[in-house]
Design a protein around this motif. Structure first.
Motif, PDB file in Angstrom:
ATOM      1  N   GLY A  25      -1.039  10.011  -3.059  1.00  0.00           N
ATOM      2  CA  GLY A  25       0.401   9.976  -3.271  1.00  0.00           C
ATOM      3  C   GLY A  25       1.150   9.570  -2.020  1.00  0.00           C
ATOM      4  N   ALA A  26       0.694  10.062  -0.865  1.00  0.00           N
ATOM      5  CA  ALA A  26       1.325   9.677   0.398  1.00  0.00           C
ATOM      6  C   ALA A  26       1.161   8.182   0.664  1.00  0.00           C
ATOM      7  CB  ALA A  26       0.729  10.482   1.549  1.00  0.00           C
ATOM      8  N   LEU A  27       0.001   7.637   0.333  1.00  0.00           N
ATOM      9  CA  LEU A  27      -0.225   6.203   0.505  1.00  0.00           C
ATOM     10  C   LEU A  27       0.709   5.386  -0.378  1.00  0.00           C
ATOM     11  CD1 LEU A  27      -4.113   5.828   0.750  1.00  0.00           C
ATOM     12  CD2 LEU A  27      -2.436   5.638   2.582  1.00  0.00           C
ATOM     13  N   VAL A  28       0.912   5.846  -1.610  1.00  0.00           N
ATOM     14  CA  VAL A  28       1.833   5.144  -2.514  1.00  0.00           C
ATOM     15  C   VAL A  28       3.235   5.126  -1.923  1.00  0.00           C
ATOM     16  CG1 VAL A  28       2.921   5.184  -4.792  1.00  0.00           C
ATOM     17  CG2 VAL A  28       0.473   5.650  -4.573  1.00  0.00           C
ATOM     18  N   ILE A  29       3.677   6.267  -1.400  1.00  0.00           N
ATOM     19  CA  ILE A  29       5.016   6.348  -0.804  1.00  0.00           C
ATOM     20  C   ILE A  29       5.130   5.432   0.405  1.00  0.00           C
ATOM     21  CG2 ILE A  29       6.625   7.872   0.392  1.00  0.00           C
ATOM     22  CD1 ILE A  29       5.585  10.147  -1.392  1.00  0.00           C
TER      23      ILE A  29
END
Length: 406
Positions: A25-29
């Motif tokens: 999720g952090a990578l997507v953000i």
């Protein structure tokens, strides 16, 4: 194994999945923010976000089914052909009979489930690798699509368009903000916060201490992130809101998360992927679980195919090509173990989201589909390599292993 040991094992699996979800999720953000600056604020435009969801929802649906297949230790390479075959059969029946649209929807889902169950039966009954069986299924089904349609597209009813490219009906607007989208965001935020605090409760139950501020900070981050996305989706042009394909994905995530983490079936799937022989000796009906997993994959493939046909307004003979590779990439990027036994529903969907954002961002900056495919392949290779390295370090004792007492 005692009840405490079983509870501890369940918590460990859930906690590992939660950590992986946070990482992906952090990578997507990060990708969203980076492409927002590179593209001159086009990435987070409401219309672009809506297009990302509509164009990739079918891959997320496939990833939800594929994560169970991978967790049980198999691969299904026929999902794209199953999707095309199911949606084409539904379109042909509706075009020839004039039956209501829902008849076609039910028929397509049934065909997909039967195809998956048939392949699962062959895998389970003859102890064949699903890789081989589904390659044969891919060839047969792709030929069936071409043969049955005479290599022509077949229109689908307008109701299918709602499934593949519709928006939530309006329940009102305040200052240009769509309230239906706000309601979806509020539900997602509530579920995220409850998941965070449920994890904290399980940690304390097993004597694992953590900072009191940790769940509050994680909840605040989740609420802020979901709130920003909700605002962006809700502030699009008049007549638009959160896409219905996205709602379908969110509902499936909620349902399958419960199935995979809170039911005996989910525990059996992980047990078979970890050690099928040991699972059989402990009383798990390995063949039954394998058939159910493959049938479920066929069902979701059919749903994905009809969603795509709805967005395209027709079932096409070339639909579904290479979808299986996108789904497999999503589940491995989302943290599924290459050898089976571990996987996260939300992680798989976030893996699909990461690939979708990456593809869209590269397109916005003017990079063609061919270079974009190279980048996506490198991302998948990195994800698998990281998983292999993590397993190697765990096997050599470089990382602590969880211990369970009987």
């Amino acid at each position: 194994m005692s009840n405490r040991a079983e509870d501890m094992m369940k918590w460990t699996v859930n906690n590992e999945g939660f950590a992986q979800v946070g990482f992906v999720g952090a990578l997507v953000i990060v990708l969203l923010v980076v492409f927002q600056f590179i593209t001159g604020s086009h990435m987070l435009a409401p219309t672009n976000l809506q297009n990302i969801v509509m164009a990739n929802a079918h891959i997320a649906v496939l990833a939800i089914g594929m994560i169970l297949v991978v967790t049980v230790g198999q691969l299904d390479l026929s999902v794209g052909s199953t999707a095309a075959f199911s949606s084409m059969c539904a379109a042909l029946v509706l075009a020839a009979s004039g039956a209501p649209w829902w008849i076609g929807l039910v028929l397509g889902l049934a065909i997909g489930a039967l195809v998956g169950a048939a392949q699962g039966f062959i895998v389970a009954r003859f102890a064949l690798p699903a890789f081989i069986v589904t390659v044969a299924g891919m060839i047969i089904l792709r030929g069936g699509v071409q043969w049955g349609s005479a290599a022509l597209s077949v229109p689908v009813p307008s109701e299918f368009t709602v499934l593949g490219a519709g928006y939530l009906p309006s329940i009102g607007n305040i200052a240009g903000i769509n309230l239906a989208t706000v309601a979806v965001g509020a539900v997602c935020a509530a579920l995220a916060v409850s998941r965070i605090f449920a994890s904290r409760i399980r940690r304390r139950r097993h004597g694992l201490e953590e900072s009191t501020l940790r769940p509050w900070l994680a909840s605040a981050a989740a609420i802020i992130g979901i709130g920003i996305l909700t605002f962006l989706f809700a502030s699009g042009r008049p007549g638009t809101s959160f896409p219905i394909p996205g709602v379908v994905v969110l509902v499936l995530v909620a349902v399958y998360h419960v199935v995979s983490t809170r039911t005996a079936f989910g525990r059996h799937v992980r047990a078979i992927g970890g050690n099928a022989r040991a699972a059989a000796l402990s009383g798990v009906n390995v063949q039954k679980v394998q058939i159910l997993v493959m049938a479920n994959m066929g069902l979701l493939a059919a749903l994905a195919g009809m969603m795509f046909a709805g967005r395209s307004t027709a079932a096409g003979p070339l639909d579904g090509q290479l979808w299986e590779l996108d789904a497999i990439a999503a589940v491995f990027i989302g943290g599924a173990a290459v050898a089976g036994g571990r996987g996260s529903i939300l992680g798989a969907v976030l893996g699909a989201a990461l690939m979708a954002v990456l593809s869209n961002g590269l397109l916005l900056v003017g990079i063609g589909s061919a270079p974009a495919a190279v980048v996506k392949g490198l991302v998948l290779l990195a994800a698998v390599a990281l998983d292999a390295e993590g397993r190697r370090r765990a096997d050599t004792g470089s990382e602590p292993k969880p211990s369970f007492t009987a």
